[in-house]
Write a protein that holds these residues in place. Sequence first.
Motif, PDB file in Angstrom:
ATOM      1  N   UNK A 737       0.955  -1.187   0.042  1.00  0.00           N
ATOM      2  CA  UNK A 737      -0.203   0.072   0.069  1.00  0.00           C
ATOM      3  C   UNK A 737       0.737   1.283   0.129  1.00  0.00           C
ATOM      4  N   UNK A 738       1.899   1.254   0.844  1.00  0.00           N
ATOM      5  CA  UNK A 738       2.704   2.237   0.884  1.00  0.00           C
ATOM      6  C   UNK A 738       3.566   2.509  -0.662  1.00  0.00           C
ATOM      7  N   UNK A 739       3.818   1.426  -1.195  1.00  0.00           N
ATOM      8  CA  UNK A 739       4.828   1.548  -2.456  1.00  0.00           C
ATOM      9  C   UNK A 739       3.521   2.062  -3.582  1.00  0.00           C
ATOM     10  N   UNK A 740       2.299   1.695  -3.429  1.00  0.00           N
ATOM     11  CA  UNK A 740       1.033   1.841  -4.439  1.00  0.00           C
ATOM     12  C   UNK A 740       1.012   3.483  -4.312  1.00  0.00           C
ATOM     13  N   UNK A 741       1.365   3.913  -3.038  1.00  0.00           N
ATOM     14  CA  UNK A 741       0.949   5.443  -2.872  1.00  0.00           C
ATOM     15  C   UNK A 741       2.181   6.296  -3.446  1.00  0.00           C
ATOM     16  N   UNK A 742       3.313   5.554  -3.510  1.00  0.00           N
ATOM     17  CA  UNK A 742       4.560   6.114  -4.108  1.00  0.00           C
ATOM     18  C   UNK A 742       4.651   5.985  -5.512  1.00  0.00           C
ATOM     19  N   UNK A 743       3.579   5.336  -6.225  1.00  0.00           N
ATOM     20  CA  UNK A 743       3.584   4.889  -7.680  1.00  0.00           C
ATOM     21  C   UNK A 743       4.636   3.966  -8.013  1.00  0.00           C
ATOM     22  N   UNK A 744       5.059   3.174  -7.102  1.00  0.00           N
ATOM     23  CA  UNK A 744       6.012   2.053  -7.502  1.00  0.00           C
ATOM     24  C   UNK A 744       5.301   0.923  -7.996  1.00  0.00           C
ATOM     25  N   UNK A 745       3.800   0.700  -7.353  1.00  0.00           N
ATOM     26  CA  UNK A 745       3.402  -0.613  -7.749  1.00  0.00           C
ATOM     27  C   UNK A 745       1.774  -0.091  -8.279  1.00  0.00           C
ATOM     28  N   UNK A 746       1.305  -1.010  -9.108  1.00  0.00           N
ATOM     29  CA  UNK A 746      -0.154  -0.964  -9.440  1.00  0.00           C
ATOM     30  C   UNK A 746      -0.886  -1.287  -8.557  1.00  0.00           C
ATOM     31  N   UNK A 747      -2.526  -1.570  -8.671  1.00  0.00           N
ATOM     32  CA  UNK A 747      -3.528  -1.776  -7.943  1.00  0.00           C
ATOM     33  C   UNK A 747      -3.868  -3.224  -7.781  1.00  0.00           C
ATOM     34  N   UNK A 748      -3.380  -4.065  -8.797  1.00  0.00           N
ATOM     35  CA  UNK A 748      -3.822  -5.354  -9.009  1.00  0.00           C
ATOM     36  C   UNK A 748      -3.332  -6.490  -8.216  1.00  0.00           C
ATOM     37  N   UNK A 749      -3.325  -6.309  -6.741  1.00  0.00           N
ATOM     38  CA  UNK A 749      -2.877  -7.099  -5.760  1.00  0.00           C
ATOM     39  C   UNK A 749      -3.488  -8.725  -5.750  1.00  0.00           C
ATOM     40  N   UNK A 750      -2.591  -9.521  -5.869  1.00  0.00           N
ATOM     41  CA  UNK A 750      -2.915 -10.917  -5.947  1.00  0.00           C
ATOM     42  C   UNK A 750      -2.628 -11.630  -4.665  1.00  0.00           C
ATOM     43  N   UNK A 751      -3.465 -12.450  -4.134  1.00  0.00           N
ATOM     44  CA  UNK A 751      -2.919 -13.302  -2.774  1.00  0.00           C
ATOM     45  C   UNK A 751      -3.107 -14.623  -3.504  1.00  0.00           C
ATOM     46  N   UNK A 752      -2.169 -15.380  -3.538  1.00  0.00           N
ATOM     47  CA  UNK A 752      -1.884 -16.742  -4.203  1.00  0.00           C
ATOM     48  C   UNK A 752      -1.514 -17.769  -3.285  1.00  0.00           C
ATOM     49  N   UNK A 753      -2.076 -19.093  -3.708  1.00  0.00           N
ATOM     50  CA  UNK A 753      -1.444 -20.249  -2.908  1.00  0.00           C
ATOM     51  C   UNK A 753      -0.470 -21.015  -3.751  1.00  0.00           C
ATOM     52  N   UNK A 754       0.515 -21.556  -3.170  1.00  0.00           N
ATOM     53  CA  UNK A 754       1.308 -22.295  -4.155  1.00  0.00           C
ATOM     54  C   UNK A 754       1.226 -23.914  -3.911  1.00  0.00           C
ATOM     55  N   UNK A 755       1.641 -24.478  -5.124  1.00  0.00           N
ATOM     56  CA  UNK A 755       1.517 -26.019  -5.088  1.00  0.00           C
ATOM     57  C   UNK A 755       2.623 -26.360  -4.060  1.00  0.00           C
ATOM     58  N   UNK A 756       2.337 -27.337  -3.472  1.00  0.00           N
ATOM     59  CA  UNK A 756       3.509 -27.965  -2.408  1.00  0.00           C
ATOM     60  C   UNK A 756       4.743 -28.259  -3.084  1.00  0.00           C
TER      61      UNK A 756
END
Length: 793
Positions: A737-756
């Motif tokens: 969120x901090x880096x989005x405010x600084x225009x380092x990152x876009x808004x498309x945040x994904x929370x993903x699970x990885x295969x074991x």
Amino acid sequence: MDINANIESPFVMKVSFDKLLCKYEELIHDDNDFIASNAKRVLKIANNNPVLRGGFSETKIFKEYEKEISGILQDAFNPILSSNEIKTASIPFHNLIFNKSERFKSIIKNAGNNFEPELLNMPESQRYIIACNIILNFCYGYDINFKRPFLYEIPDENGVTRYYKILYNADFVEVKPKPSAPKITQKDYNELLDNFENIEMWKEKFPPNSYEFNGFVISNIFDVTDDQSISNIKSTLIGSEKRKNKSFVKDFRDVFQSLFGIKDIEVGFSLYNPMDDKFERIYGAGMNSYLLNDFDTAQCSDTLCEWSYHKLLIEKDIFSISDIDSAYKISEGKNVPHISVLHKQGIKSAIFAPIANETGLMGVLEIVSKNPQELNSINANKLVDVMPFIVSAVERSKEEEANKIQAVIQQECTSIHPSVHWRFVQEAKSFINQQLQGEEPSFKKIAFDNVYPLYGQIDVKGSSEARNFATKMDLEIQLNQIKSVIKRASELDNLPIYQQFVFQIEKYLTEVKNNFQVDTEQKVTSFIDEDIDPVLKHLKTDSKLNSEIELYFNSIDNQTGAVYIHRKKYDDTIALVNREMAAFLDSKQADAQKMYPHYYERYKTDGVEHNMYIGEAITKEDSFNPVYLYNLRLWQMQVMIEMENAYYQMQSNSKFPMKLDVASMILVFSQPLSISFRMDEKHFDVDGTYNARYEIVKKRVDKAFIKGTEERITQKGKITVVYSQKEDEQEYLRYVRFLQDKKYLDTDVEILELEDLQAVTGLKAIRVSVLYHKSEDDKDYYTYEDLMQEINA
């Protein structure tokens, strides 16, 4: 002009030849007629010019009576010896010379026009005090050995600097106190012994113009450019090889006994460790430290009082104690550790001199005596002339020790990051000290417990596919060139073998284009090396094919033995990516180290990976706080985004030969772990079975898939943060969120699970798109797709 003008001195000075003339009055009755006649000649000059006996202070008198003064001094400046002896008649504390030998005149002439000799080792600030010491000797009988060698530094006719030592003959000097001069008592004398540099005290006891100085001095001067007296000190100074010699300490002590003219003195040394602010013992045969006494090492603040600490370590100045027993009585109940430790050893007087250069203190020279007042603030000034040589020798010694320490580290370890270098130096010193003490040395395990790991990578995306594509392109070019030559050979000489070669080449071309396998490159290379090259070298003898075959071989790279066009672009791109990204990360790391020290290493693969460890054990100070870990995590994330931006800016400027994409990943491991240096592998690795899980994840996670898909977790244009704890997720979402405010990152945040992964389960990831800028100065920001359109336009 008056010789007393503009000079503050306890003396009112007059030049007088009275004491010399008194000698001639005795000689006038000599049995030797020649001596008596010469004495009458000198006295006649004096009787005709009473000012020469009565004394004068006006400098113009020297010119007016030049001939007469020369006549009076004729015996002292014998014309027969004048061209060989270096001699002058002068006034103390002045550069005014009123009579010179011919040899001295020649030396000054050769030095160049308008050269004026000036005394070395006669600082303006000390002239007053030295004059007071002369008074103590002449008027009160205190035989203080305050003398230091006075020198002239004079260039010869070739411009080479030569040094001349001056010996003063003060037989023709008379010093008397004026009625107003304070009388010096034994108590005054004892007080002055410890206060050589206290000018106000000396002026109080010897007020300006309170003594009369009548007479002059004759200077006998000797060329000491090649003198070896000080080189004896240099040759016996500290060195690793000399420290092993049992006679070293005795030789060194003997040199200082000669320097001070005192038989009963001893010499010791303490090394200074600036990192820990400690004094350390020098290991070697017979080496001693009177400050440390029975200890091998001690904090400086525990060894010195506040005043002496400031004197040695801050001012880097010499200090002395002339009566330790007296100082001990005065200091009872107070914290004066150096007085206590010297008193305990039966030492009665001592001098401590800092061995320091422009970078700071390196050690302390300790000179001690079992007799009170033998060493004091006055004769401590004798060290001023030899300390530069001691400093130079210790610099060499420290450099040798540093080289030896580095050699041990390099032998036992490898190149070490500065944040942990102190620990290797510590162990290397112990290793060397064990050797010096005749023990079998061993390099102990170096480990750091409870440190937090940080790992990140910026990796070339699809590097294997890009390498294979470049290989296919090069193999197609080479096979088609060979096919053309072989077909031409078949037209000139219709041999079935040529047709078979063409058939084989076409099969390989089909395999390269449509069914490229892991071993395809090796099969084609073997075919060319074993079957084709011998034939082409044979056909090269045919003048009709010579130019075509020459053209083919000219297209072959000398090092790889193959067409190396597209693969070279790929290899050059990877090398350049690695170099630029590593340099970028290293430069940013310099700033991160200033925030809080931590261990850092990076290495190159198909991109750049880095490890960082932060914790109390590495900094060696009681200063670590979790805020420094959080700060470093945020710094890492921000810098990796900046690396992506720097990479695509270089790509848009056509800096890279081939266009390749990169993907960035951070691995979060929230639990502290232990790391130790693997002597066999020459690098740090984690300790323990549980901690090994971290290394397993590092090696496999960038190839992991999103659960239930065939999609890799790392993607171009996105930064991926892999973690396992809910707390880590919350922490990194705050950073996002901090880096989005600084225009380092876009808004498309994904929370993903990885295969074991093998032996690793429960991993999750935050993935979010990076925002890019076209250049460092560009304030606008773009998505990856926008940037690619711009680059490809």
